[in-house]
Write a protein that holds these residues in place. Sequence first.
Motif, PDB file in Angstrom:
ATOM      1  N   ARG A  67       0.861  -1.187   0.000  1.00 12.45           N
ATOM      2  CA  ARG A  67       0.000   0.000   0.000  1.00 12.45           C
ATOM      3  C   ARG A  67       0.896   1.236   0.000  1.00 12.45           C
ATOM      4  O   ARG A  67       1.970   1.224   0.589  1.00 12.45           O
ATOM      5  CB  ARG A  67      -0.913  -0.005   1.220  1.00 12.45           C
ATOM      6  CG  ARG A  67      -1.868  -1.207   1.236  1.00 12.45           C
ATOM      7  CD  ARG A  67      -2.681  -1.223   2.512  1.00 12.45           C
ATOM      8  NE  ARG A  67      -3.412  -2.457   2.686  1.00 12.45           N
ATOM      9  CZ  ARG A  67      -4.739  -2.517   2.872  1.00 12.45           C
ATOM     10  NH1 ARG A  67      -5.458  -1.419   2.894  1.00 12.45           N
ATOM     11  NH2 ARG A  67      -5.320  -3.679   3.045  1.00 12.45           N
ATOM     12  N   SER A  68       0.462   2.305  -0.651  1.00 12.36           N
ATOM     13  CA  SER A  68       1.299   3.503  -0.745  1.00 12.36           C
ATOM     14  C   SER A  68       1.041   4.494   0.391  1.00 12.36           C
ATOM     15  O   SER A  68       1.805   5.434   0.570  1.00 12.36           O
ATOM     16  CB  SER A  68       1.089   4.193  -2.094  1.00 12.36           C
ATOM     17  OG  SER A  68      -0.272   4.523  -2.274  1.00 12.36           O
ATOM     18  N   PHE A  69      -0.024   4.278   1.148  1.00 14.84           N
ATOM     19  CA  PHE A  69      -0.356   5.161   2.262  1.00 14.84           C
ATOM     20  C   PHE A  69      -1.373   4.472   3.168  1.00 14.84           C
ATOM     21  O   PHE A  69      -1.988   3.477   2.779  1.00 14.84           O
ATOM     22  CB  PHE A  69      -0.935   6.493   1.762  1.00 14.84           C
ATOM     23  CG  PHE A  69      -2.300   6.349   1.136  1.00 14.84           C
ATOM     24  CD1 PHE A  69      -3.455   6.539   1.891  1.00 14.84           C
ATOM     25  CD2 PHE A  69      -2.441   5.993  -0.202  1.00 14.84           C
ATOM     26  CE1 PHE A  69      -4.715   6.379   1.323  1.00 14.84           C
ATOM     27  CE2 PHE A  69      -3.698   5.825  -0.768  1.00 14.84           C
ATOM     28  CZ  PHE A  69      -4.838   6.032  -0.010  1.00 14.84           C
ATOM     29  N   VAL A  70      -1.522   5.018   4.366  1.00 12.52           N
ATOM     30  CA  VAL A  70      -2.667   4.702   5.225  1.00 12.52           C
ATOM     31  C   VAL A  70      -3.266   6.032   5.648  1.00 12.52           C
ATOM     32  O   VAL A  70      -2.580   7.061   5.677  1.00 12.52           O
ATOM     33  CB  VAL A  70      -2.292   3.858   6.471  1.00 12.52           C
ATOM     34  CG1 VAL A  70      -1.910   2.442   6.077  1.00 12.52           C
ATOM     35  CG2 VAL A  70      -1.216   4.508   7.305  1.00 12.52           C
ATOM     36  N   LYS A  71      -4.546   5.994   5.970  1.00 12.75           N
ATOM     37  CA  LYS A  71      -5.241   7.201   6.416  1.00 12.75           C
ATOM     38  C   LYS A  71      -6.172   6.815   7.545  1.00 12.75           C
ATOM     39  O   LYS A  71      -6.475   5.632   7.760  1.00 12.75           O
ATOM     40  CB  LYS A  71      -6.015   7.835   5.261  1.00 12.75           C
ATOM     41  CG  LYS A  71      -7.108   6.936   4.690  1.00 12.75           C
ATOM     42  CD  LYS A  71      -7.804   7.578   3.515  1.00 12.75           C
ATOM     43  CE  LYS A  71      -8.890   6.645   2.960  1.00 12.75           C
ATOM     44  NZ  LYS A  71      -9.666   7.261   1.899  1.00 12.75           N
ATOM     45  N   LEU A  72      -6.612   7.812   8.277  1.00  7.46           N
ATOM     46  CA  LEU A  72      -7.595   7.564   9.328  1.00  7.46           C
ATOM     47  C   LEU A  72      -8.319   8.842   9.680  1.00  7.46           C
ATOM     48  O   LEU A  72      -7.896   9.940   9.314  1.00  7.46           O
ATOM     49  CB  LEU A  72      -6.932   6.945  10.568  1.00  7.46           C
ATOM     50  CG  LEU A  72      -5.728   7.639  11.204  1.00  7.46           C
ATOM     51  CD1 LEU A  72      -6.152   8.787  12.098  1.00  7.46           C
ATOM     52  CD2 LEU A  72      -4.944   6.629  12.022  1.00  7.46           C
ATOM     53  N   SER A  73      -9.413   8.674  10.368  1.00  9.49           N
ATOM     54  CA  SER A  73     -10.196   9.782  10.897  1.00  9.49           C
ATOM     55  C   SER A  73      -9.939   9.800  12.400  1.00  9.49           C
ATOM     56  O   SER A  73     -10.449   8.963  13.129  1.00  9.49           O
ATOM     57  CB  SER A  73     -11.677   9.559  10.592  1.00  9.49           C
ATOM     58  OG  SER A  73     -12.458  10.571  11.187  1.00  9.49           O
ATOM     59  N   SER A  74      -9.115  10.741  12.828  1.00  8.12           N
ATOM     60  CA  SER A  74      -8.696  10.790  14.235  1.00  8.12           C
ATOM     61  C   SER A  74      -9.655  11.620  15.070  1.00  8.12           C
ATOM     62  O   SER A  74     -10.065  12.704  14.664  1.00  8.12           O
ATOM     63  CB  SER A  74      -7.300  11.424  14.322  1.00  8.12           C
ATOM     64  OG  SER A  74      -6.945  11.664  15.666  1.00  8.12           O
ATOM     65  N   GLN A  75      -9.986  11.115  16.243  1.00 11.71           N
ATOM     66  CA  GLN A  75     -10.645  11.989  17.200  1.00 11.71           C
ATOM     67  C   GLN A  75      -9.622  13.068  17.542  1.00 11.71           C
ATOM     68  O   GLN A  75      -8.426  12.793  17.662  1.00 11.71           O
ATOM     69  CB  GLN A  75     -11.088  11.209  18.432  1.00 11.71           C
ATOM     70  CG  GLN A  75     -12.219  10.241  18.121  1.00 11.71           C
ATOM     71  CD  GLN A  75     -12.778   9.561  19.366  1.00 11.71           C
ATOM     72  OE1 GLN A  75     -12.441   9.896  20.488  1.00 11.71           O
ATOM     73  NE2 GLN A  75     -13.651   8.592  19.141  1.00 11.71           N
ATOM     74  N   VAL A  76     -10.074  14.307  17.657  1.00 12.06           N
ATOM     75  CA  VAL A  76      -9.164  15.440  17.815  1.00 12.06           C
ATOM     76  C   VAL A  76      -8.224  15.258  19.011  1.00 12.06           C
ATOM     77  O   VAL A  76      -7.043  15.592  18.928  1.00 12.06           O
ATOM     78  CB  VAL A  76      -9.960  16.768  17.882  1.00 12.06           C
ATOM     79  CG1 VAL A  76      -9.080  17.915  18.318  1.00 12.06           C
ATOM     80  CG2 VAL A  76     -10.579  17.058  16.523  1.00 12.06           C
ATOM     81  N   HIS A  77      -8.713  14.673  20.087  1.00 11.51           N
ATOM     82  CA  HIS A  77      -7.854  14.490  21.261  1.00 11.51           C
ATOM     83  C   HIS A  77      -6.684  13.546  20.993  1.00 11.51           C
ATOM     84  O   HIS A  77      -5.696  13.547  21.725  1.00 11.51           O
ATOM     85  CB  HIS A  77      -8.664  14.002  22.469  1.00 11.51           C
ATOM     86  CG  HIS A  77      -9.098  12.566  22.360  1.00 11.51           C
ATOM     87  ND1 HIS A  77      -8.269  11.524  22.707  1.00 11.51           N
ATOM     88  CD2 HIS A  77     -10.244  12.002  21.926  1.00 11.51           C
ATOM     89  CE1 HIS A  77      -8.900  10.377  22.494  1.00 11.51           C
ATOM     90  NE2 HIS A  77     -10.099  10.640  22.011  1.00 11.51           N
TER      91      HIS A  77
END
Length: 140
Positions: A99-109
């Motif tokens: 895979r060329s990247f990973v991403k995520l939706s982080s809780q701001v904290h």
Amino acid sequence: MSDFKIRNGCWANLETDAKLIREQVFIQEQHISSADEWDAEDAISLHFIAYDQEQAIATARLLKNNSIGRVAVLQAYRGQGVGRKLMQHIIQLAQQQGRSFVKLSSQVHAIEFYASLGLVVEGEEYLDCGIPHIDMRLCF
């Protein structure tokens, strides 16, 4: 912290342990509705569980679109490096898979935690299930 191991596999094999952790963290602690927590992505994602002996203590999933999600550590194990080792394991596996990247939706904290693993903030803050989130990405 005692030594722990990480297992990865399909939903059919890890569902019981993943559900236990996600119900405690997301549904009970963070008051996310069951309807929002469970989705069709579970059946087609690669799941990860960290175990202390045979006790499931943390979970996450990796979707086909390179998104890491549902990262959760039981309260009693937070601050002991479990989440870091789980994320490092997932990132390493994603790299091995080409895979060329990973991403995520982080809780701001949790931005600082993910930034310490090399992820970079993308875009603006938004609400997801009433909780402030921001997108983050790590390119390989």
